[in-house]
Design a protein around this motif. Structure first.
Motif, short mmCIF file in Angstrom:
data_model
loop_
_atom_site.label_atom_id
_atom_site.label_comp_id
_atom_site.label_asym_id
_atom_site.label_seq_id
_atom_site.Cartn_x
_atom_site.Cartn_y
_atom_site.Cartn_z
N GLY A 1 -40.58 -18.30 -10.22
CA GLY A 1 -39.71 -17.38 -9.52
C GLY A 1 -38.40 -17.25 -10.26
N VAL A 2 -37.40 -16.69 -9.59
CA VAL A 2 -36.09 -16.48 -10.21
C VAL A 2 -35.00 -16.87 -9.20
CG1 VAL A 2 -35.94 -14.05 -9.55
CG2 VAL A 2 -34.67 -14.88 -11.54
N ALA A 3 -33.94 -17.48 -9.71
CA ALA A 3 -32.80 -17.84 -8.86
C ALA A 3 -31.99 -16.59 -8.57
CB ALA A 3 -31.94 -18.90 -9.54
N LEU A 4 -31.88 -16.23 -7.29
CA LEU A 4 -31.09 -15.06 -6.90
C LEU A 4 -29.61 -15.40 -6.82
CD1 LEU A 4 -33.40 -13.63 -4.11
CD2 LEU A 4 -33.23 -12.91 -6.51
N GLU A 5 -29.32 -16.68 -6.58
CA GLU A 5 -27.95 -17.19 -6.63
C GLU A 5 -28.03 -18.62 -7.15
OE1 GLU A 5 -26.90 -18.64 -2.21
OE2 GLU A 5 -27.06 -16.47 -2.32
N THR A 6 -26.91 -19.14 -7.60
CA THR A 6 -26.89 -20.48 -8.18
C THR A 6 -27.41 -21.51 -7.17
OG1 THR A 6 -25.00 -19.89 -9.54
CG2 THR A 6 -25.39 -22.23 -9.20
N ALA B 1 -26.11 -24.81 -1.64
CA ALA B 1 -26.29 -23.37 -1.85
C ALA B 1 -27.49 -23.13 -2.75
CB ALA B 1 -25.04 -22.78 -2.49
N GLY B 2 -28.06 -21.97 -2.61
CA GLY B 2 -29.12 -21.56 -3.51
C GLY B 2 -30.16 -20.72 -2.81
N ARG B 3 -30.51 -19.60 -3.45
CA ARG B 3 -31.58 -18.74 -2.97
C ARG B 3 -32.42 -18.35 -4.17
NH1 ARG B 3 -31.56 -18.00 2.00
NH2 ARG B 3 -32.86 -16.17 2.19
N VAL B 4 -33.72 -18.32 -3.95
CA VAL B 4 -34.65 -17.94 -5.01
C VAL B 4 -35.64 -16.94 -4.46
CG1 VAL B 4 -34.43 -20.17 -6.19
CG2 VAL B 4 -36.26 -19.84 -4.53
N ARG B 5 -36.28 -16.22 -5.38
CA ARG B 5 -37.37 -15.33 -5.02
C ARG B 5 -38.62 -15.88 -5.71
NH1 ARG B 5 -37.74 -10.57 -2.72
NH2 ARG B 5 -35.55 -10.10 -3.03
N LEU C 1 -28.54 -31.46 -10.79
CA LEU C 1 -28.80 -30.34 -11.68
C LEU C 1 -28.49 -29.02 -10.98
CD1 LEU C 1 -29.95 -29.31 -14.39
CD2 LEU C 1 -32.18 -29.23 -13.26
N VAL C 2 -27.59 -28.24 -11.57
CA VAL C 2 -27.26 -26.91 -11.06
C VAL C 2 -28.11 -25.90 -11.82
CG1 VAL C 2 -25.44 -25.18 -10.83
CG2 VAL C 2 -24.92 -27.61 -10.45
N ILE C 3 -28.78 -25.04 -11.08
CA ILE C 3 -29.62 -24.01 -11.70
C ILE C 3 -28.87 -22.68 -11.57
CG2 ILE C 3 -31.85 -22.83 -11.63
CD1 ILE C 3 -32.98 -25.38 -10.27
N PRO C 4 -28.48 -22.10 -12.71
CA PRO C 4 -27.68 -20.87 -12.68
C PRO C 4 -28.46 -19.67 -12.12
CG PRO C 4 -27.64 -21.87 -14.86
CD PRO C 4 -28.68 -22.60 -14.07
N LYS C 5 -27.70 -18.71 -11.60
CA LYS C 5 -28.27 -17.45 -11.11
C LYS C 5 -29.06 -16.79 -12.23
CE LYS C 5 -26.93 -13.01 -9.22
NZ LYS C 5 -25.86 -12.12 -8.81
N ASP C 6 -30.15 -16.13 -11.88
CA ASP C 6 -31.05 -15.40 -12.79
C ASP C 6 -31.91 -16.31 -13.66
OD1 ASP C 6 -30.17 -12.90 -11.83
OD2 ASP C 6 -28.45 -12.94 -13.20
N SER C 7 -31.87 -17.63 -13.43
CA SER C 7 -32.73 -18.55 -14.19
C SER C 7 -34.15 -18.49 -13.64
CB SER C 7 -32.23 -20.00 -14.07
OG SER C 7 -30.96 -20.14 -14.62
#
Length: 153
Positions: free
Chosen positions: A92-97, A104-108, A123-129
């Motif tokens: 999927g893809v991270a929609l927000e960090t 915080a965090g939302r993914v699709r 571990l912080v996963i950046p937006k759009d990752s």
């Protein structure tokens, strides 16, 4: 407590414990309800209160220790897989960090938007990752960056 009043107390205690057990699914209160029901016998025969209490406690604890594990295994609730489980292992893809410390965090993933947390605590996963879904905890996906997962495997 004597005679009929003792019997009434034990019957009411047994009924109350059965009601309490009905509100939970732990199979604990039911054994004390059985112990209280058994304590009705010495109460009806006029036994002293200390003896009624001993009968209650001994019977309750014996049933709890020996019978509860057998009943719990026979009546255990089986986990039913859901369609949500199909998202595990998907990309999927991270929609927000995704940041566990900031909650915080939302993914699709699979076309759906989910709250997400990182599988690695700091571990912080950046937006759009790109991410891979590791598991589901409640209504949150536990994810890791796709490149980290690829390196580990």
């Amino acid at each position: 407590m004597e005679g009929a009043s003792a019997v009434i107390v034990w019957v009411l205690l047994s009924a109350g414990l059965l009601l309490l057990e009905g509100l939970t699914t732990q199979f604990v209160g039911i054994w004390f309800a059985v112990g209280a029901a058994i304590a009705v016998v010495p109460a009806a025969l006029g036994a002293p209160l200390w003896f009624q209490l001993v009968v209650f406690l001994v019977c309750s604890l014996l049933f709890l220790y020996f019978i509860r594990p057998i009943v719990r295994d026979k009546i255990s609730v089986k986990k039913q897989p859901t369609n949500a489980d199909m998202v595990i292992g998907q990309r999927g893809v991270a929609l927000e960090t995704v940041d566990n410390r900031g909650s915080a965090g939302r993914v699709r993933a699979m076309g759906l938007t989910w709250s997400a947390r990182s599988s690695v605590p700091d571990l912080v996963i950046p937006k759009d990752s790109d991410i891979i879904v590791e598991r589901i905890e409640g209504a949150k996906l536990i994810v890791s960056p796709a490149e980290v997962t690829a390196e580990i495997k």
